[in-house]
Design a protein around this motif. Structure first.
Motif, PDB file in Angstrom:
ATOM      1  N   LEU A  12      43.023  39.284  42.942  1.00 27.09           N
ATOM      2  CA  LEU A  12      42.563  38.975  41.589  1.00 27.09           C
ATOM      3  C   LEU A  12      41.449  37.935  41.604  1.00 27.09           C
ATOM      4  O   LEU A  12      40.484  38.040  40.849  1.00 27.09           O
ATOM      5  CB  LEU A  12      43.727  38.490  40.726  1.00 27.09           C
ATOM      6  N   THR A  13      41.561  36.950  42.465  1.00 28.57           N
ATOM      7  CA  THR A  13      40.528  35.913  42.554  1.00 28.57           C
ATOM      8  C   THR A  13      39.199  36.508  42.968  1.00 28.57           C
ATOM      9  O   THR A  13      38.170  36.249  42.346  1.00 28.57           O
ATOM     10  CB  THR A  13      40.952  34.827  43.553  1.00 28.57           C
ATOM     11  N   PHE A  14      39.193  37.317  44.013  1.00 26.15           N
ATOM     12  CA  PHE A  14      37.939  37.883  44.483  1.00 26.15           C
ATOM     13  C   PHE A  14      37.387  38.932  43.534  1.00 26.15           C
ATOM     14  O   PHE A  14      36.181  39.093  43.410  1.00 26.15           O
ATOM     15  CB  PHE A  14      38.088  38.444  45.900  1.00 26.15           C
ATOM     16  N   SER A  15      38.256  39.665  42.835  1.00 28.32           N
ATOM     17  CA  SER A  15      37.740  40.660  41.899  1.00 28.32           C
ATOM     18  C   SER A  15      37.088  39.981  40.697  1.00 28.32           C
ATOM     19  O   SER A  15      36.090  40.462  40.176  1.00 28.32           O
ATOM     20  CB  SER A  15      38.852  41.611  41.451  1.00 28.32           C
ATOM     21  N   PHE A  16      37.630  38.854  40.236  1.00 23.16           N
ATOM     22  CA  PHE A  16      37.003  38.132  39.138  1.00 23.16           C
ATOM     23  C   PHE A  16      35.687  37.501  39.576  1.00 23.16           C
ATOM     24  O   PHE A  16      34.721  37.514  38.836  1.00 23.16           O
ATOM     25  CB  PHE A  16      37.933  37.044  38.591  1.00 23.16           C
ATOM     26  N   ASN A  17      35.637  36.961  40.774  1.00 19.42           N
ATOM     27  CA  ASN A  17      34.417  36.337  41.266  1.00 19.42           C
ATOM     28  C   ASN A  17      33.302  37.345  41.481  1.00 19.42           C
ATOM     29  O   ASN A  17      32.136  37.017  41.329  1.00 19.42           O
ATOM     30  CB  ASN A  17      34.683  35.569  42.557  1.00 19.42           C
ATOM     31  N   SER A  18      33.631  38.568  41.844  1.00 15.70           N
ATOM     32  CA  SER A  18      32.591  39.543  42.125  1.00 15.70           C
ATOM     33  C   SER A  18      31.872  39.998  40.868  1.00 15.70           C
ATOM     34  O   SER A  18      30.795  40.564  40.941  1.00 15.70           O
ATOM     35  CB  SER A  18      33.183  40.743  42.872  1.00 15.70           C
ATOM     36  N   PHE A  19      32.452  39.761  39.685  1.00 12.45           N
ATOM     37  CA  PHE A  19      31.823  40.144  38.430  1.00 12.45           C
ATOM     38  C   PHE A  19      31.304  38.942  37.659  1.00 12.45           C
ATOM     39  O   PHE A  19      31.006  39.034  36.482  1.00 12.45           O
ATOM     40  CB  PHE A  19      32.810  40.922  37.557  1.00 12.45           C
ATOM     41  N   SER A  20      31.174  37.806  38.305  1.00 12.73           N
ATOM     42  CA  SER A  20      30.725  36.605  37.607  1.00 12.73           C
ATOM     43  C   SER A  20      29.230  36.674  37.327  1.00 12.73           C
ATOM     44  O   SER A  20      28.477  37.346  38.020  1.00 12.73           O
ATOM     45  CB  SER A  20      31.054  35.362  38.421  1.00 12.73           C
ATOM     46  N   GLN A  21      28.812  35.965  36.290  1.00 10.22           N
ATOM     47  CA  GLN A  21      27.395  35.913  35.941  1.00 10.22           C
ATOM     48  C   GLN A  21      26.761  34.719  36.628  1.00 10.22           C
ATOM     49  O   GLN A  21      27.251  33.608  36.512  1.00 10.22           O
ATOM     50  CB  GLN A  21      27.232  35.804  34.435  1.00 10.22           C
ATOM     51  N   VAL A  22      25.671  34.963  37.303  1.00  8.30           N
ATOM     52  CA  VAL A  22      24.990  33.901  38.038  1.00  8.30           C
ATOM     53  C   VAL A  22      23.509  33.845  37.653  1.00  8.30           C
ATOM     54  O   VAL A  22      22.679  33.438  38.441  1.00  8.30           O
ATOM     55  CB  VAL A  22      25.164  34.062  39.562  1.00  8.30           C
ATOM     56  N   GLU A  23      23.194  34.255  36.421  1.00  9.58           N
ATOM     57  CA  GLU A  23      21.812  34.235  35.961  1.00  9.58           C
ATOM     58  C   GLU A  23      21.438  32.851  35.448  1.00  9.58           C
ATOM     59  O   GLU A  23      22.288  32.058  35.058  1.00  9.58           O
ATOM     60  CB  GLU A  23      21.584  35.264  34.840  1.00  9.58           C
ATOM     61  N   LYS A  24      20.158  32.602  35.415  1.00  6.88           N
ATOM     62  CA  LYS A  24      19.603  31.347  34.925  1.00  6.88           C
ATOM     63  C   LYS A  24      20.055  31.085  33.480  1.00  6.88           C
ATOM     64  O   LYS A  24      20.208  32.000  32.686  1.00  6.88           O
ATOM     65  CB  LYS A  24      18.072  31.412  34.994  1.00  6.88           C
ATOM     66  N   ASN A  25      20.285  29.817  33.173  1.00  9.84           N
ATOM     67  CA  ASN A  25      20.674  29.331  31.837  1.00  9.84           C
ATOM     68  C   ASN A  25      22.070  29.770  31.406  1.00  9.84           C
ATOM     69  O   ASN A  25      22.333  29.926  30.217  1.00  9.84           O
ATOM     70  CB  ASN A  25      19.649  29.732  30.770  1.00  9.84           C
ATOM     71  N   THR A  26      22.976  29.980  32.344  1.00  9.27           N
ATOM     72  CA  THR A  26      24.374  30.251  32.014  1.00  9.27           C
ATOM     73  C   THR A  26      25.242  29.109  32.527  1.00  9.27           C
ATOM     74  O   THR A  26      24.862  28.372  33.426  1.00  9.27           O
ATOM     75  CB  THR A  26      24.876  31.581  32.614  1.00  9.27           C
ATOM     76  N   TRP A  27      26.413  28.966  31.921  1.00  5.38           N
ATOM     77  CA  TRP A  27      27.348  27.901  32.280  1.00  5.38           C
ATOM     78  C   TRP A  27      28.488  28.452  33.115  1.00  5.38           C
ATOM     79  O   TRP A  27      28.898  29.600  32.944  1.00  5.38           O
ATOM     80  CB  TRP A  27      27.924  27.259  31.021  1.00  5.38           C
ATOM     81  N   MET A  28      29.016  27.625  33.980  1.00  2.00           N
ATOM     82  CA  MET A  28      30.194  27.944  34.775  1.00  2.00           C
ATOM     83  C   MET A  28      31.270  26.921  34.408  1.00  2.00           C
ATOM     84  O   MET A  28      31.039  25.714  34.506  1.00  2.00           O
ATOM     85  CB  MET A  28      29.864  27.848  36.262  1.00  2.00           C
TER      86      MET A  28
END
Length: 92
Positions: A12-28
């Motif tokens: 579950l951890t890796f499946s959620f991380n693989s769909f994360s947004q890593v574009e400019k001007n986004t928050w984590m």
């Protein structure tokens, strides 16, 4: 049984991380929390530790984030806090 639960959490951890947004001007936003209970058989005392670690980061470029991890710890009468910066770069 513990191995099956660990495997499920990892999937579950890796499946959620693989769909994360890593574009400019986004928050984590994320974090972790933990609770431990200690029992000293020799003295018969109990102690508890509560940890809360929120994390906040900002992507100032594609795949490149900076932020901070904050720590709040409560161990009986001892209370502490911490703040640590982080930098992350995600490879494609």
């Amino acid at each position: 049984m513990k191995n099956a639960i660990f495997l499920l959490v990892m999937i579950l951890t890796f499946s959620f991380n693989s769909f994360s947004q890593v574009e400019k001007n986004t928050w984590m936003i994320g974090g972790s929390a933990g609770f431990n209970n200690y029992h000293n058989k020799a003295s018969g005392t109990n102690s508890s530790l509560l940890q809360i670690n929120p994390r906040l980061g900002f992507f100032f470029a594609d795949n490149f984030a900076v932020g901070a991890v904050f720590g709040i710890n409560n161990f009986g009468s001892v209370k502490s806090w911490s703040a640590s910066p982080f930098v992350r770069y995600y490879l494609k």
